[in-house]
Scaffold this active site. Structure first.
Site, PDB file in Angstrom:
ATOM      1  N   GLU A 285      18.822  -4.964  -8.092  1.00 46.22           N
ATOM      2  CA  GLU A 285      18.768  -6.418  -8.264  1.00 46.22           C
ATOM      3  C   GLU A 285      20.060  -7.006  -8.804  1.00 46.22           C
ATOM      4  O   GLU A 285      20.390  -8.137  -8.472  1.00 46.22           O
ATOM      5  CB  GLU A 285      17.526  -6.878  -9.056  1.00 46.22           C
ATOM      6  CG  GLU A 285      17.418  -6.477 -10.487  1.00 46.22           C
ATOM      7  CD  GLU A 285      16.088  -6.897 -11.129  1.00 46.22           C
ATOM      8  OE1 GLU A 285      15.393  -7.788 -10.617  1.00 46.22           O
ATOM      9  OE2 GLU A 285      15.750  -6.318 -12.181  1.00 46.22           O
TER      10      GLU A 285
ATOM     11  N   LYS B 242      14.152 -16.052 -12.357  1.00 44.74           N
ATOM     12  CA  LYS B 242      13.597 -15.458 -13.575  1.00 44.74           C
ATOM     13  C   LYS B 242      12.081 -15.553 -13.576  1.00 44.74           C
ATOM     14  O   LYS B 242      11.378 -14.608 -13.878  1.00 44.74           O
ATOM     15  CB  LYS B 242      14.193 -16.179 -14.792  1.00 44.74           C
ATOM     16  CG  LYS B 242      13.734 -15.626 -16.130  1.00 44.74           C
ATOM     17  CD  LYS B 242      14.323 -14.256 -16.356  1.00 44.74           C
ATOM     18  CE  LYS B 242      13.756 -13.558 -17.563  1.00 44.74           C
ATOM     19  NZ  LYS B 242      13.947 -12.103 -17.470  1.00 44.74           N
TER      20      LYS B 242
ATOM     21  N   ASN C  79      14.638  -8.852 -43.510  1.00 49.15           N
ATOM     22  CA  ASN C  79      14.009  -8.869 -42.183  1.00 49.15           C
ATOM     23  C   ASN C  79      14.086  -7.448 -41.642  1.00 49.15           C
ATOM     24  O   ASN C  79      15.144  -6.834 -41.685  1.00 49.15           O
ATOM     25  CB  ASN C  79      14.786  -9.845 -41.279  1.00 49.15           C
ATOM     26  CG  ASN C  79      14.328  -9.797 -39.833  1.00 49.15           C
ATOM     27  OD1 ASN C  79      13.246  -9.288 -39.530  1.00 49.15           O
ATOM     28  ND2 ASN C  79      15.143 -10.318 -38.942  1.00 49.15           N
ATOM     29  N   GLY C  80      12.970  -6.915 -41.142  1.00 49.60           N
ATOM     30  CA  GLY C  80      12.979  -5.553 -40.595  1.00 49.60           C
ATOM     31  C   GLY C  80      11.886  -4.701 -41.227  1.00 49.60           C
ATOM     32  O   GLY C  80      10.959  -5.230 -41.845  1.00 49.60           O
TER      33      GLY C  80
ATOM     34  N   LYS D 163      16.571  -2.131 -11.346  1.00 42.61           N
ATOM     35  CA  LYS D 163      17.672  -2.775 -12.078  1.00 42.61           C
ATOM     36  C   LYS D 163      18.956  -2.705 -11.260  1.00 42.61           C
ATOM     37  O   LYS D 163      19.669  -3.688 -11.121  1.00 42.61           O
ATOM     38  CB  LYS D 163      17.923  -2.081 -13.430  1.00 42.61           C
ATOM     39  CG  LYS D 163      16.923  -2.335 -14.522  1.00 42.61           C
ATOM     40  CD  LYS D 163      17.095  -3.632 -15.272  1.00 42.61           C
ATOM     41  CE  LYS D 163      16.297  -4.736 -14.662  1.00 42.61           C
ATOM     42  NZ  LYS D 163      14.868  -4.737 -14.812  1.00 42.61           N
TER      43      LYS D 163
ATOM     44  N   TRP E 133       6.947 -13.170 -41.670  1.00 48.10           N
ATOM     45  CA  TRP E 133       5.837 -12.915 -40.743  1.00 48.10           C
ATOM     46  C   TRP E 133       5.202 -11.619 -41.239  1.00 48.10           C
ATOM     47  O   TRP E 133       5.817 -10.555 -41.191  1.00 48.10           O
ATOM     48  CB  TRP E 133       6.356 -12.789 -39.317  1.00 48.10           C
ATOM     49  CG  TRP E 133       5.281 -12.942 -38.303  1.00 48.10           C
ATOM     50  CD1 TRP E 133       4.706 -14.098 -37.895  1.00 48.10           C
ATOM     51  CD2 TRP E 133       4.650 -11.897 -37.567  1.00 48.10           C
ATOM     52  NE1 TRP E 133       3.752 -13.832 -36.947  1.00 48.10           N
ATOM     53  CE2 TRP E 133       3.696 -12.498 -36.724  1.00 48.10           C
ATOM     54  CE3 TRP E 133       4.798 -10.513 -37.544  1.00 48.10           C
ATOM     55  CZ2 TRP E 133       2.889 -11.777 -35.866  1.00 48.10           C
ATOM     56  CZ3 TRP E 133       3.995  -9.787 -36.685  1.00 48.10           C
ATOM     57  CH2 TRP E 133       3.047 -10.414 -35.861  1.00 48.10           C
TER      58      TRP E 133
ATOM     59  N   CYS F  98      10.641 -12.368 -39.091  1.00 48.92           N
ATOM     60  CA  CYS F  98      11.217 -12.994 -40.285  1.00 48.92           C
ATOM     61  C   CYS F  98      12.551 -13.671 -39.983  1.00 48.92           C
ATOM     62  O   CYS F  98      13.243 -13.294 -39.051  1.00 48.92           O
ATOM     63  CB  CYS F  98      11.422 -11.945 -41.363  1.00 48.92           C
ATOM     64  SG  CYS F  98       9.903 -11.084 -41.789  1.00 48.92           S
TER      65      CYS F  98
ATOM     66  N   HIS G 271      10.161  16.091   0.609  1.00 50.27           N
ATOM     67  CA  HIS G 271       9.324  15.526   1.673  1.00 50.27           C
ATOM     68  C   HIS G 271      10.005  14.353   2.375  1.00 50.27           C
ATOM     69  O   HIS G 271       9.335  13.543   2.998  1.00 50.27           O
ATOM     70  CB  HIS G 271       7.971  15.086   1.096  1.00 50.27           C
ATOM     71  CG  HIS G 271       7.176  16.230   0.542  1.00 50.27           C
ATOM     72  ND1 HIS G 271       6.695  17.256   1.319  1.00 50.27           N
ATOM     73  CD2 HIS G 271       6.825  16.536  -0.729  1.00 50.27           C
ATOM     74  CE1 HIS G 271       6.063  18.135   0.563  1.00 50.27           C
ATOM     75  NE2 HIS G 271       6.138  17.720  -0.696  1.00 50.27           N
TER      76      HIS G 271
ATOM     77  N   ARG H 181      10.747 -18.568 -34.675  1.00 51.83           N
ATOM     78  CA  ARG H 181      10.569 -17.119 -34.670  1.00 51.83           C
ATOM     79  C   ARG H 181       9.145 -16.725 -35.066  1.00 51.83           C
ATOM     80  O   ARG H 181       8.741 -15.590 -34.855  1.00 51.83           O
ATOM     81  CB  ARG H 181      11.568 -16.465 -35.641  1.00 51.83           C
ATOM     82  CG  ARG H 181      13.016 -16.667 -35.233  1.00 51.83           C
ATOM     83  CD  ARG H 181      13.967 -16.373 -36.378  1.00 51.83           C
ATOM     84  NE  ARG H 181      14.051 -14.962 -36.691  1.00 51.83           N
ATOM     85  CZ  ARG H 181      14.912 -14.116 -36.136  1.00 51.83           C
ATOM     86  NH1 ARG H 181      15.767 -14.548 -35.259  1.00 51.83           N
ATOM     87  NH2 ARG H 181      14.927 -12.845 -36.475  1.00 51.83           N
TER      88      ARG H 181
ATOM     89  N   GLU I  20      12.107   1.788 -12.424  1.00 52.48           N
ATOM     90  CA  GLU I  20      12.724   0.651 -13.107  1.00 52.48           C
ATOM     91  C   GLU I  20      14.252   0.737 -13.023  1.00 52.48           C
ATOM     92  O   GLU I  20      14.929  -0.272 -12.837  1.00 52.48           O
ATOM     93  CB  GLU I  20      12.237   0.606 -14.568  1.00 52.48           C
ATOM     94  CG  GLU I  20      12.855  -0.456 -15.452  1.00 52.48           C
ATOM     95  CD  GLU I  20      12.655  -1.896 -14.981  1.00 52.48           C
ATOM     96  OE1 GLU I  20      11.892  -2.134 -14.036  1.00 52.48           O
ATOM     97  OE2 GLU I  20      13.315  -2.790 -15.554  1.00 52.48           O
TER      98      GLU I  20
HETATM   99  C1  G6P Z   1      10.818 -11.845 -11.298  1.00 48.51           C
HETATM  100  C2  G6P Z   1      11.866 -11.433 -12.306  1.00 48.51           C
HETATM  101  C3  G6P Z   1      11.598 -10.015 -12.804  1.00 48.51           C
HETATM  102  C4  G6P Z   1      10.194  -9.928 -13.366  1.00 48.51           C
HETATM  103  C5  G6P Z   1       9.153 -10.401 -12.349  1.00 48.51           C
HETATM  104  C6  G6P Z   1       7.793 -10.552 -12.985  1.00 48.51           C
HETATM  105  O1  G6P Z   1      10.943 -11.065 -10.161  1.00 48.51           O
HETATM  106  O2  G6P Z   1      13.150 -11.485 -11.713  1.00 48.51           O
HETATM  107  O3  G6P Z   1      12.527  -9.703 -13.833  1.00 48.51           O
HETATM  108  O4  G6P Z   1       9.933  -8.595 -13.725  1.00 48.51           O
HETATM  109  O5  G6P Z   1       9.508 -11.682 -11.854  1.00 48.51           O
HETATM  110  O6  G6P Z   1       7.881 -11.565 -13.928  1.00 48.51           O
HETATM  111  P1  G6P Z   1       6.925 -11.709 -15.173  1.00 48.51           P
HETATM  112  O7  G6P Z   1       7.392 -12.943 -15.885  1.00 48.51           O
HETATM  113  O8  G6P Z   1       5.542 -11.872 -14.627  1.00 48.51           O
HETATM  114  O9  G6P Z   1       7.038 -10.472 -15.993  1.00 48.51           O
END
Ligand code: G6P
Length: 607
Positions: free
Chosen positions: A487, A602, A96-97, A484, A72, A2, A503, A27, A480
């Protein structure tokens, strides 16, 4: 998803409302509406379809004060009756929400004689404000008091015909900002809707209530304490995404997660059940014959797949494998035409994931599902079924809100598969749906840990290595967390299932190797505690993210932060958030380019 626009000015604001809604069209919405304070009462115009139709329908409407909305559909089908604004007596509301306690409010207000004409949760807000006005005639105070009774995530704007020239807005969890100018004052879901009238934006915080008139803005907290919020001059260009008060897109995107989750879960709306159709019109038929699942993805998206494997096998009883797309596409595998291939990708354009999807189809696997954040992307176009996460544009290279919304989508897939397999009792289904619906609120509470996490992050400034531990469905969250950290801060980080420590990686543990542990209060907690003792005994420095009731005491070399809620199956969605914040703040301490880490992209559209 929304969108809200509101305007109080010295002249007719209907064109501003319509133009603002046009800017929010991206949106996604299925109906639109506006309400203004007219000569003889609230004048409301609503239409199913595009904003352009609302524009024609409202051509004869004129007023200096009004609110507008794109809806929406969640609670109730898209139709004029369910479109916003919703009216109670002389007041009109847009929202919205998701209001979680709307059913009990509806019962209470119906018993008081209020008549509901829509299926929406929003109409409860309209009647609640109206009921509150009976004892507290000032609109600002009445909205403030009414909001104290709302449970859930919301941004709202309210007008009252008997108090012309005023708009009262409030936010908790859903985005809302103010635009201030000499000729009028405005509110909207994002800055793009208001650039037509001003660049001076005031970002409201959760728990803020504000009153706008043509020449004045005042803001208070829900308890009535007045607050000042700074004015930011927007630098937004037509195509860009606004950074607002945040220092980096990554930080902004971490904090957008409550809203991104609420938007992604809007598809479930007010329903107590979930249907295969959320994955596409043919989903019921296609999923019926599925005997196993193969998830294909890269990077962070693969980690959401690893998490989902725990859910799909435990809750739906469906065998599930997860494979890195670049491996699958080049190895000789045994095709299974009854297997569902799930391609997970934020961008929908990742070359390896797309190639892996095509490879599976060439091998004779026609049952394919894309979980993706970009509706028009190649992976979506080439899959038989699709689920579009509604995280909004993700700019930071390190994926955050795309990950948690993928997890929400994968949990919905788990529920659908469990249902298809006859393994989901109605009470269990409705409990899971309630938990999903509460996620935005739960995530907001976890985000409050940021200051404490920032203190921890400072201790990582001189570290070159870190170890992440988790068990069960939180092992992928440790993966993950490590991804993070490496990277964006360039600190070498590895994740292990805590049981594997002995191990090999235990050999690395000393005072220079911080060990970060995800420690929710689940059936593996006691085992995890033993693993943590192994680290402590070697002089390792432990940073533990526990649940409020995890009962791990703080001691020499053991630092604990407790998440406020213990969230059962959905706990991974909450536990990844402190790890995102830790990486972000560690990167700030290191002085790296947070949003554009070296060597990374990205969207990786090459092999
Ligand atoms: C790149 C990005 C990551 C992402 C990966 C997969 O390595 O830096 O942030 O997780 O691609 O991208 P996707 O668009 O397929 O989720």
């Amino acid at each position: 998803m929304c969108g809200i626009v509101a305007a109080a000015a010295g002249s007719n604001i209907v064109p501003v409302l319509v133009e603002g809604l046009k800017k929010l069209e991206y949106r996604g919405y299925d109906s639109a509406g506006l309400a203004v304070i007219g000569q003889n009462g609230i004048e409301r115009v609503r239409s199913v379809g595009r904003v352009a139709e609302l524009e024609s329908a409202s051509a004869a409407t004129h007023s200096p004060t009004g609110i507008a909305h794109t809806r929406w559909a969640t609670h109730g089908i898209p139709c004029e009756r369910n479109a916003h604004p919703h009216v109670s007596g002389a007041i009109a509301v847009v929202h919205n929400g998701i209001i979680e306690n709307y059913e009990s409010l509806r019962q209470e207000l119906s018993a008081q004689g209020y008549v509901f004409t829509s299926d929406t949760d929003t109409e409860s807000i309209a009647h609640l404000v109206q009921a509150t006005l009976q004892d507290e005639p000032d609109l600002f105070q009445a909205v403030r008091l009414a909001c104290q009774r709302l449970v859930g995530a919301y941004a709202i704007a309210v007008i009252d015909h008997s108090q012309p020239g005023r708009i009262v807005v409030a936010r908790e969890g859903s985005p809302l900002l103010l635009g201030v100018s000499d000729t009028g004052n405005y509110a909207a879901s994002d800055a793009s809707a208001l650039l037509q009238v001003t660049r001076n934006m005031v970002y409201l915080e959760n728990g803020d209530v504000a009153e706008l008139t043509a020449d004045k803005v005042r803001i208070a907290r829900l308890d009535g304490t007045p607050v000042e919020r700074p004015i930011h001059v927007s630098q937004l260009s037509a195509a860009a995404v606004e950074l607002g008060t945040f220092r980096h897109y990554m930080q902004k995107e971490i904090f957008e997660q409550p809203d991104a989750l609420a938007n992604t879960l809007e598809i479930v709306g007010g329903s107590k059940t979930i249907q295969p159709g959320i994955f596409g019109a043919d989903a019921g038929q296609l999923l019926a014959g599925v005997d196993s699942i193969l998830i294909l993805a890269c990077g962070t998206s693969a980690h959401s797949g690893y998490t989902a494997r725990y859910w799909l096998e435990a809750i739906a009883g469906v065998p599930c494998a997860v494979e890195i797309a670049s491996e699958y596409r080049y190895r000789v595998s045994v095709p299974n035409p009854r297997q569902l291939i799930v391609a997970i990708s934020q961008s929908g354009e990742t070359a390896d994931t797309l190639a892996a999807l095509r490879h599976a189809k060439e091998l004779g696997q026609p049952k394919t599902l894309a979980i993706c954040n970009v509706p028009e992307s190649a992976i979506v176009r080439e899959s038989a079924l699709r689920f579009i996460t509604r995280a909004g544009p993700e700019i930071g290279v390190a994926s955050t809100k795309a990950f948690t919304t993928q997890l929400a989508a994968l949990f919905l897939l788990t529920l659908v598969m469990a249902k298809v397999k006859g393994r989901l009792a109605p009470e269990q289904e409705s409990t899971f749906i309630d938990q999903l619906r509460h996620l935005p609120v739960a995530v907001n509470k976890v985000l409050e840990l940021e200051d404490a996490i920032e203190v921890w992050a400072k201790r990582f400034a001189d570290k070159h290595h870190a170890l992440f531990l988790g068990r069960g469905r939180h092992y992928p969250i440790a993966l993950e967390g490590a991804l993070k950290l490496k990277e964006i801060s360039y600190i070498h980080a590895e994740a292990y299932p805590a049981g594997e420590l002995k191990h090999g990686p235990l050999a690395l543990v000393d005072a220079n190797m911080p060990v970060i542990s995800v420690a929710p209060n689940d059936q593996l907690l006691d085992k995890l505690k033993s693993n943590l003792k192994e680290v402590q005994a070697r002089g390792g420095e432990l940073y533990v993210f526990a649940d409020a009731d995890s009962e791990i005491p703080e001691s020499e070399g053991v630092h604990i932060l407790r998440l406020p809620e213990h969230y059962g199956e959905l706990s991974p969605i909450l536990h990844v958030i402190p790890l995102q914040l830790l990486s972000y703040h560690a990167a700030l301490v290191k002085g790296t380019d947070v949003d554009k880490p070296r060597n990374l992209a990205k969207s990786v559209t090459v092999e």
